[in-house]
Enzyme design. Sequence first.
Site, PDB file in Angstrom:
ATOM      1  N   ARG A 197       0.467  -1.225  -0.020  1.00  0.00           N
ATOM      2  CA  ARG A 197      -0.007   0.365   0.390  1.00  0.00           C
ATOM      3  C   ARG A 197       0.762   1.518  -0.008  1.00  0.00           C
ATOM      4  NH1 ARG A 197      -5.131  -2.229   4.011  1.00  0.00           N
ATOM      5  NH2 ARG A 197      -6.005  -3.502   2.200  1.00  0.00           N
ATOM      6  N   TYR A 199      -6.602  -0.286  -6.096  1.00  0.00           N
ATOM      7  CA  TYR A 199      -6.250  -2.076  -6.443  1.00  0.00           C
ATOM      8  C   TYR A 199      -5.269  -1.685  -4.697  1.00  0.00           C
ATOM      9  CZ  TYR A 199      -1.599  -0.845  -8.738  1.00  0.00           C
ATOM     10  OH  TYR A 199      -0.131  -0.612  -9.836  1.00  0.00           O
ATOM     11  N   GLU A 200      -5.345  -2.806  -3.937  1.00  0.00           N
ATOM     12  CA  GLU A 200      -4.527  -3.203  -2.940  1.00  0.00           C
ATOM     13  C   GLU A 200      -5.568  -2.733  -1.421  1.00  0.00           C
ATOM     14  OE1 GLU A 200      -2.015  -4.720  -2.286  1.00  0.00           O
ATOM     15  OE2 GLU A 200      -1.186  -4.940  -4.314  1.00  0.00           O
ATOM     16  N   GLY A 201      -6.953  -2.683  -2.630  1.00  0.00           N
ATOM     17  CA  GLY A 201      -8.006  -1.779  -1.586  1.00  0.00           C
ATOM     18  C   GLY A 201      -7.836  -0.862  -2.262  1.00  0.00           C
TER      19      GLY A 201
END
Length: 595
Positions: free
Chosen positions: A297, A438-440
């Site tokens: 992140r 992406y990545e949350g």
Amino acid sequence: MGGYKAPLHDMAFVMNDLGVLKTVADLPGHEDLNSELVGTILETAGRFAGDVLAPLNHPGDQQGCRMDDGVVHTPEGFSEAYRAFSADGWTGLAGSTTHGGQGLPALVSIAAKEIWASANMAWSLCPALSQGAIELLSVLGTEKQKDTYLPHLISGKWTGTMNLTEPQAGSDLAQLRCQAVRDGDRYRIRGQKIFISWGEHDMADNIVHLVLARTPDAPAGVKGISLFIVPKRLIEDSGEAGAANDVRCVSIEHKLGMHASPTCVMSYGDGDGAIGELIGEENRGLEHMFTMMNLERLGVGLQGLAMAERAYQQARDFALDRVQGRSRSLAGTDPVAIINHPDVRRMLLTIRANIEAMRAVIYAAAALIDVAKQHPDTATSTTAQKRLDLMTPVVKGWCTDLGVELTSLALQVHGGVGYIEETGAAQYLRDARVAPIYEGTNGVQAMDLVGRKVLRDGGEAAFSFIQEVRDDAEKLPDEADTAVIRRHLNDAADALENATRWLVKWGSDDPARAYAGATHYMRLMGQVAGGAMMAKVALAAHKCSQQGRENTGFYRAKLVIARFFAENILSQSAALLTPISEGHSTIMSLSSEEF
């Protein structure tokens, strides 16, 4: 189409004049770390990025990846670049020296990553994922797992991925269905994963997939998820990659951007089951995966910065060369370069000021990783970890939102030709657009910030951060530029404090009320964090100028940019308090049918 030149002077300013490098160099094990060494590393990284990676960026976007009989082919030059990159030891920059890495701090690694992502974001995602896998295995792997996988990952001979998402389970990982059935001391994995970046490619001998799956008797929800190592090719007794595992790429996605980065649909266990081994403990897989995800992140937040920097360089060069219109402020009637027009300057300064703020915030967060891991004083390392936890969703969310906004603004500087693919300006916007997803997703980041990082401790970490911001503001001298910055920073800190108190007061009893304004709160905290770092920029530039340091024009520009950030960006922070504390009433008012 512009090239790329690593902004080494700007990077060194953050490292050295803001004292970020000293924070890390004072830690045990980094006694030999100094500005000259780091400067040499980043200069070399910049040369590789400019000479090798950047020229592949636009052609790679145009060619994209292709798949034949389950084999994914990357664009021309990508494999050769990766082999050269690995041969030079870049994959193991922060890797353990025990397994062939260089043992450098996360701060240095993330600065190098900025350079590679700016030069070629699609390509850079492959080694970035490997570095996440290295981190996870270093923390959670058994000694045998470390000895088996780390030397190959650190050398770049193998690459790594993370496999979370399934067709029915995006952000809601409680719905994962991928199964892992014990078979002796290993497991057989069956299921499908989607959106797997670099899940299949032709750049390395083996791919080490880190896969979330459920064992048959696991509890429902996220508490029943385990984490497994599933290599593309099985590992022989010699430690080398051998026969194919029961893993295959079904297809690659056709995307808005990042065309040169294969996003794969992966199938596990179409035959006898893909062989995997448990990493960590059963039913703690999601917790374990966050060891990798939190680092990723920060890396994705860095991509927002990297894309903005690349887009800025091209927009600036275009504005210096493009002659159009007559100046309202310069004498004469001849057409001038568009950089002389106030609105073009506004756009370029908006991009540059945000870039400088983002870079300082990200580098400071990277230094916290090192302090949290290595500082000998437990209280200091614990405090650093708390601040890192607070800032991770901010870095990911705020910086990637800005990455989209700033690459769009850079395209605007080009005018009509920016909308034409041949100039390359549009690619930066297309490539940047995935980072808030992406990545949350950034909505998830905002909810994480509000729910886990503010409400859970009653705002303690946030209030501590706000107090430090106020302390930074008070250090600014009472002179024209710095006094203006101090005033705007204090006003923004007031807004953040009021917003935090509102969340703490109402959030626990009515979470929907708090989450409705979470994205605004994340932006507010990002702007305040950026403003605080720009206050440090202003103070350092002021001191350097007072000391008569060389290149006074560089420091004068830093002071001007810091004031621009305060007056044109930070000044908007107070307005975010209204949607945070009042906007919830309308957000939840309509029924689903009324949309």
